[in-house]
Design a protein around this motif. Structure first.
Motif, PDB file in Angstrom:
ATOM      1  N   LYS A  54       0.833  -1.206   0.000  1.00  0.00           N
ATOM      2  CA  LYS A  54       0.000   0.000   0.000  1.00  0.00           C
ATOM      3  C   LYS A  54       0.861   1.246   0.000  1.00  0.00           C
ATOM      4  N   GLU A  55       1.972   1.203   0.741  1.00  0.00           N
ATOM      5  CA  GLU A  55       2.839   2.372   0.823  1.00  0.00           C
ATOM      6  C   GLU A  55       3.537   2.631  -0.514  1.00  0.00           C
ATOM      7  N   LEU A  57       2.343   1.636  -3.587  1.00  0.00           N
ATOM      8  CA  LEU A  57       1.367   1.970  -4.622  1.00  0.00           C
ATOM      9  C   LEU A  57       0.694   3.318  -4.366  1.00  0.00           C
ATOM     10  N   ILE A  58       0.361   3.574  -3.095  1.00  0.00           N
ATOM     11  CA  ILE A  58      -0.297   4.839  -2.739  1.00  0.00           C
ATOM     12  C   ILE A  58       0.425   5.403  -1.522  1.00  0.00           C
ATOM     13  N   PRO A  59       1.473   6.173  -1.733  1.00  0.00           N
ATOM     14  CA  PRO A  59       2.268   6.695  -0.607  1.00  0.00           C
ATOM     15  C   PRO A  59       1.401   7.464   0.401  1.00  0.00           C
ATOM     16  N   ASP A  60       1.694   7.267   1.673  1.00  0.00           N
ATOM     17  CA  ASP A  60       1.038   7.985   2.776  1.00  0.00           C
ATOM     18  C   ASP A  60      -0.429   7.618   2.965  1.00  0.00           C
ATOM     19  N   LEU A  61      -0.892   6.508   2.331  1.00  0.00           N
ATOM     20  CA  LEU A  61      -2.298   6.124   2.484  1.00  0.00           C
ATOM     21  C   LEU A  61      -2.613   5.746   3.928  1.00  0.00           C
ATOM     22  N   ASN A  62      -1.736   4.968   4.552  1.00  0.00           N
ATOM     23  CA  ASN A  62      -1.998   4.514   5.916  1.00  0.00           C
ATOM     24  C   ASN A  62      -2.144   5.691   6.884  1.00  0.00           C
ATOM     25  N   TYR A  65      -5.381   7.564   6.291  1.00  0.00           N
ATOM     26  CA  TYR A  65      -6.522   6.803   6.818  1.00  0.00           C
ATOM     27  C   TYR A  65      -6.640   6.966   8.329  1.00  0.00           C
TER      28      TYR A  65
END
Length: 223
Positions: A54-55, A57-62, A65
């Protein structure tokens, strides 16, 4: 060890009490599985791989969220939510664990030529508390089974452990618990400074540290 020693500090000042007390009361040991309160964080391989993907593919997503969930939450998150229940404890054992941790800190500093300084923690947990503090810790007591008197005894025992470790190691102890008045003029809740408290603590700490730091200070060159 990993972050402070490479900075080559002359002096390290350490002030702790209530966070260690909470950790040891709820988790019974420093080396626990709590994601915030343990010195080590362990993740299952499956969760770790998912988090990494996830990090990537989509940086800073966690982080985004988590921030969104905190904003939408109807009440503040409780990091000890799963552990809040009637607590059984051995005061002597808790104090021993805390004192050993302080001793480890002092010994590491001395091994690297760093001057350690310990500080007790200011607080409003007094023999005759004001109504706000008494009400808060009474609610806490209903949750945990620990009375106001027991909280005060535990808290004072931890501050005494700081003093004793300092005495045994001939280490400076800045006794904020004695020097900061235990009232709302300086402390806005149980242990946290307001602006006036921060300014008073800064003056006390600066006066005590001056003798340690001044001999190492660079003097201005003569022009």
């Amino acid at each position: 060890v990993n972050k402070v020693i490479p900075l080559h500090p002359q002096v390290v000042v350490f002030m702790e009490d209530i966070n260690d007390l909470s950790t040891l009361l709820y988790e019974h040991t420093y080396w626990n599985k709590h994601t915030v309160r343990s010195p080590l964080e362990t993740l299952q391989k499956k969760k770790l791989v998912g988090k990494l993907l996830k990090e990537l593919l989509i940086p800073d997503l966690n982080e985004a969220y988590r921030n969104l969930k905190d904003r939408l939450a109807s009440k503040p998150q409780d990091e000890f939510a799963g552990a809040r229940k009637k607590i059984k404890y051995n005061q002597a054992q808790l104090v021993h664990e805390f004192a050993m941790n302080l001793q480890a800190l002092v010994s590491i500093c001395q091994a690297y030529g760093i001057t350690p300084v310990l500080m007790t923690q200011e607080n409003r947990i007094t023999a005759n508390p004001d109504p706000v503090i008494k009400a808060y810790l009474t609610r806490y007591g209903k949750e945990t089974g620990i009375s106001y008197v027991q909280v005060r005894e535990l808290y004072d025992a931890f501050n005494n452990a700081i003093r004793e470790v300092g005495r045994k190691n001939h280490v400076m102890v800045i006794d904020l618990a004695q020097e900061i008045p235990a009232n709302k003029k300086y402390i806005y809740d149980i242990v946290h400074f307001n602006d006036a408290g921060s300014q008073l603590a800064a003056r006390i700490i600066a006066a005590r540290l001056k003798g340690l730091i001044a001999p190492h200070a660079k003097l201005p060159s003569k022009g």
